[in-house]
Enzyme design. Structure first.
Site, PDB file in Angstrom:
ATOM      1  CG  ASP A   1      34.936  -9.713  31.036  1.00 39.75           C
ATOM      2  OD1 ASP A   1      35.736  -8.914  30.516  1.00 39.75           O
ATOM      3  OD2 ASP A   1      33.760  -9.836  30.674  1.00 39.75           O
TER       4      ASP A   1
ATOM      5  CB  THR B   1      28.508  -6.677  29.241  1.00 42.64           C
ATOM      6  OG1 THR B   1      28.295  -7.404  30.457  1.00 42.64           O
ATOM      7  CG2 THR B   1      29.751  -7.200  28.558  1.00 42.64           C
TER       8      THR B   1
ATOM      9  N   GLY C   1      25.476 -12.336  28.173  1.00 45.38           N
ATOM     10  CA  GLY C   1      25.008 -12.729  29.500  1.00 45.38           C
ATOM     11  C   GLY C   1      25.822 -13.808  30.174  1.00 45.38           C
ATOM     12  CE  LYS C   2      31.732 -13.742  28.370  1.00 47.19           C
ATOM     13  NZ  LYS C   2      31.235 -12.691  27.494  1.00 47.19           N
ATOM     14  CB  THR C   3      28.786 -11.835  34.175  1.00 47.00           C
ATOM     15  OG1 THR C   3      30.065 -11.612  33.572  1.00 47.00           O
ATOM     16  CG2 THR C   3      28.894 -11.570  35.666  1.00 47.00           C
ATOM     17  CB  SER C   4      23.521 -12.689  33.787  1.00 45.81           C
ATOM     18  OG  SER C   4      23.755 -11.309  33.649  1.00 45.81           O
TER      19      SER C   4
ATOM     20  N   GLY D   1      28.305  -9.205  25.974  1.00 46.05           N
ATOM     21  CA  GLY D   1      26.909  -8.779  26.063  1.00 46.05           C
ATOM     22  C   GLY D   1      25.875  -9.881  25.976  1.00 46.05           C
TER      23      GLY D   1
END
Length: 568
Positions: free
Chosen positions: A45, A501, A20-23, A18
């Site tokens: 992930d 997430t 914001g790794k992907t963002s 949550g």
């Protein structure tokens, strides 16, 4: 958002759920591609929303992202990799061992450690085979391997000799038995991770105490392995545009307090700040906005959308209270507010006149701090994971480690530092605490996962292998399992935030519990800006983003949902 050096070819983004790794990984990849470079983004992930963020249907092969020349992405499915690995381990024994033993082995390889190592296997294939990524100037990994996984794969131990001589077996060492042939590839991969000239690991956090603690823990684990080529990426940094809104002012103050208390090791890292976004990070335009120094808000407050929102905790508490006694377990990923929800339920039950014990196993949780003052009828306790694991480790080393050489003992000691070991050790302490639910309410913050429950409900032969400390399942644990599965005695509450997430990960948790025969009693959406009453333009705009996630949670199988607003 500063771009990495052109010389840094490989980037790893890691952090708790949550943050914001992907963002951030996608925003970085898009910025690099628009600077004229060829970029591949890789996600491992299990709850990845990479497809959703980039607006493309991805597979396990590089896929060009529409509207972003030079940008490619692929999704590695570690769950599928773990299934393939599990079958390689178990398949040879089908038709030889009894069905119960096969089921036990399959469950052994269903845990987080197996998925971790299977994911690392996929990392290694991409990093260790230059031909796999030769067409790209940069390779960005969303979700890096943990320090625990790296330690397992770099121990200077004779794996084959230890595993052959080990009579105990272990939840993490089992998978390693099948990876012996990969040692050279893994060693090269870990060396690549530590090469500061080619690789950077980005620790992603929000300006919150719990997220920064997790980033510091990861930094320390990596430092022990000589991996110091790190950066800190702070996501969601918020500053109220003007005074007057209590929610905006409180959020600003909370962020500043967390940053002021940042662990020194983190504070010394090179740092990039990304401002709070008033909308989700879905689509290329939103990703481009993440690179701005400041996010522009609407010129004035826009009314929140009208939706049928769930009520608060009162209805759930009333239904729980009607039973007169039992256990309530709050579950969810870090940072969603499990502790505050558990404390709220415990205080509400105590104020209704019930005798209540509030307890936790989370080493970072401070349940006492979540309860203001002394509440008649409420006792606050804590199951200390370190103490429980230490006692469990001593038992295992005494019984299974006596005949091992130095290398074998080192491997066993490393295995006993795994998440699976803590699950099993803490689970035994649960049996003592849950027993109190016979004549009072016991509220448990941070409950055992469905995997742990299944692990301890397998065949007795497997208990001897996994527990390694006794020939039979403890009576307390044996009686505990039916209680956890009894909806009249135990009520499980899944806590989440109204974001992509946390909701996706909560759904994974629900599926994990279903495997263990447990259906959640209710879901709680915590810290909702939509329900907060804020008139800050930026926060109100973000509140509208929550709508589809709240509606998704409302459709959960229990049909019970509570919504808790973000409060000052």
């Amino acid at each position: 958002m500063a771009l990495p050096s052109v010389d840094i070819r490989i980037l790893f983004f890691t952090g708790k759920g949550g943050v914001g790794k992907t963002s951030l990984s996608c925003a970085t990849g898009l910025a690099l591609a628009e600077a004229g470079r060829q970029v591949l983004i890789v996600s491992t992930d299990p709850a990845s929303n990479l497809d959703e963020v980039l607006g493309a249907t991805l597979s396990q092969a590089p896929t060009a992202i529409p509207g972003a020349p030079g940008l490619f992405a692929l999704n590695i499915d570690p769950e599928a990799a773990a299934r393939d690995y599990r079958e390689r381990m178990v398949g040879p024994y089908r038709g030889i061992l009894p069905a119960a033993a096969i089921a036990s082995m399959e469950e052994q390889f269903s845990g987080a450690c197996t998925v971790e190592i299977a994911a690392f296997d996929e990392f290694a294939k991409l990093l260790g085979d230059p031909a796999a990524t030769t067409d790209f100037d940069h390779v960005i990994f969303d979700t890096a391997p943990t320090g625990h996984t790296l330690r397992l794969l770099t121990l200077p131990s004779a794996w084959t000799e230890f595993i052959a001589s080990s009579t105990g077996g272990a939840s993490c060492l089992g998978p390693l038995a099948g990876l012996e042939k990969q040692k050279a590839l893994y060693a090269a991969t870990v060396a690549q991770l530590a090469d500061a000239g080619a690789t950077t690991l980005v620790l992603v956090s929000r300006p919150e105490h719990s997220a920064l603690r997790e980033a510091e823990r990861t930094r320390g684990e990596l430092a022990e392995l000589g991996v110091t080529n790190l950066r800190l990426a702070l996501n969601g940094v918020f500053t109220a545009a003007k005074p007057g809104d209590a929610i905006a002012e409180a959020m600003t103050a909370r962020g500043r307090q967390a940053l002021a208390a940042m662990p020194p090791g983190l504070a010394r890292l090179p740092r990039t700040d990304t401002p709070f976004l008033p909308r989700g990070t879905v689509g290329l335009d939103s990703l481009r906005a993440m690179g701005a120094d400041r996010i522009s808000a609407p010129p004035s407050y826009l009314p929140m959308p009208e939706i049928a929102m769930p009520g608060g905790l009162d209805a759930l508490v009333a239904e729980i209270a009607a039973a007169g006694h039992g256990v309530v377990m709050t579950m969810g990923k870090g940072g969603v507010g499990k502790t505050s929800v558990a404390a709220a339920v415990a205080v509400a039950l105590a104020r209704l006149g019930h005798t209540v014990t509030l307890s936790t196993t989370d080493p970072a949780a401070h349940v006492q701090d979540a309860v203001e003052g002394k509440v008649p009828g409420l006792t606050v306790t804590r199951i200390d994971p370190e103490r429980e694991v230490a006692a469990y480790r001593d038992e295992v080393l005494a019984k299974a480690g006596g005949g091992l050489d130095m290398a074998g003992r080192a491997m066993l000691e490393e295995d006993l530092r795994s998440p699976c070991t803590e699950e099993i050790a803490v689970f035994r302490a649960f049996s003592r605490t849950v027993d109190e639910g016979k004549d009072r309410f016991v509220i448990l913050d941070t409950a055992p996962t469905g995997h742990t429950i299944l692990l301890l409900d397998a065949a007795e032969a497997y208990h001897r292998e996994v527990l390694r400390t006794q020939a039979e399942m403890p009576d307390a644990v044996r009686s505990l399992l039916p209680r956890l599965r009894d909806p009249a005695f135990t009520r499980t509450i899944i806590v989440t935030l109204a974001e992509a997430t946390p909701v996706h990960e909560a759904e994974r948790l629900q599926a994990d519990l279903a495997r263990a025969g447990i259906t959640p009693f209710a879901w709680v959406v915590n810290q909702s800006l939509l329900a907060s009453g804020t008139t800050d333009p930026l926060l109100a705009q973000r509140g509208t983003y929550e709508v589809p996630f709240i509606e998704r949670v409302v459709g959960n199988p229990s049909r019970r949902t509570a919504l808790i607003p973000w409060t000052a």
